[in-house]
Design an enzyme around this catalytic site. Sequence first.
Site, PDB file in Angstrom:
ATOM      1  N   CYS A  15      57.512  -2.854  49.285  1.00  0.00           N
ATOM      2  CA  CYS A  15      56.196  -3.460  49.074  1.00  0.00           C
ATOM      3  C   CYS A  15      56.139  -4.830  49.733  1.00  0.00           C
ATOM      4  CB  CYS A  15      55.898  -3.575  47.577  1.00  0.00           C
ATOM      5  SG  CYS A  15      54.286  -4.314  47.243  1.00  0.00           S
ATOM      6  N   TYR A  50      54.265  -5.272  53.405  1.00  0.00           N
ATOM      7  CA  TYR A  50      53.063  -6.091  53.526  1.00  0.00           C
ATOM      8  C   TYR A  50      53.270  -7.226  54.522  1.00  0.00           C
ATOM      9  CZ  TYR A  50      49.639  -4.259  50.255  1.00  0.00           C
ATOM     10  OH  TYR A  50      48.672  -3.489  49.658  1.00  0.00           O
ATOM     11  N   ASP A  81      44.885  -1.908  44.040  1.00  0.00           N
ATOM     12  CA  ASP A  81      46.030  -2.806  44.119  1.00  0.00           C
ATOM     13  C   ASP A  81      46.099  -3.707  42.896  1.00  0.00           C
ATOM     14  OD1 ASP A  81      48.242  -3.238  45.974  1.00  0.00           O
ATOM     15  OD2 ASP A  81      47.551  -5.319  46.048  1.00  0.00           O
ATOM     16  N   GLU A 116      54.028   3.522  50.107  1.00  0.00           N
ATOM     17  CA  GLU A 116      53.295   2.411  50.717  1.00  0.00           C
ATOM     18  C   GLU A 116      52.338   2.935  51.789  1.00  0.00           C
ATOM     19  OE1 GLU A 116      53.038  -1.085  50.597  1.00  0.00           O
ATOM     20  OE2 GLU A 116      53.870  -0.775  48.611  1.00  0.00           O
TER      21      GLU A 116
END
Length: 219
Positions: free
Chosen positions: A135, A139, A44, A204
Amino acid sequence: MGFSDRLLDDGAEIWAAQKEHPFVTELADGSLDEAAFRHWVKQDYRYLLDYARVFALAGTKADDEETTRRLTATAHATLDDELDLHRSFAADYGLSVDDLEAVEKAPTCGAYTDFLVRTAHEGSIAEIAAAVYPCGQGYLDAADHMATLATEDHRYTPFIEKYTSDPFRETVAWLRDLVDRYAEAFPGERDAMRAAFLRSARLEHAFWEMCYTRETWDV
């Protein structure tokens, strides 16, 4: 219903799969293997460097001063704040900044960042907004789900707190508004936006799997 909501409906199966992924559920209860989390930190970190570049490039295509300012500010915030969090995580697991900078992207990470950077260079501002939206929203939704599963504080609590924080929620809300605004302003871009959104959403989910299995190049 805003266009961002329609995109989430289109990606509902992907969203459900993310929430059910063992990386997410095991991180939530603190049982996730440290090796898997360490792999996430390293990959990441590399991802976010390109994510910041995408926002910087998007700033050059924005159609008004305020959006340009916000896009470039998000690029800076990614580099200054989110990467600092990753450096902190890395230190907890015996990784230095030099270690992070030397990491080779795993195949899935490379596929994701290649897609985003190519979209930033070749796509419209509307496509870029749709491509980065999964994203942030992904998250936030995954971390909210983790928070409902977590029963006590543990070593991964700072992850959950970061991605459920008020500043992060505000950034995601802004991304939603950006997607809705561009879909309204450029209706001819909606098919391209939907395709970009779904590609990022699938990547993702693949990113969680990449971290859980500690994916590397076989050769």
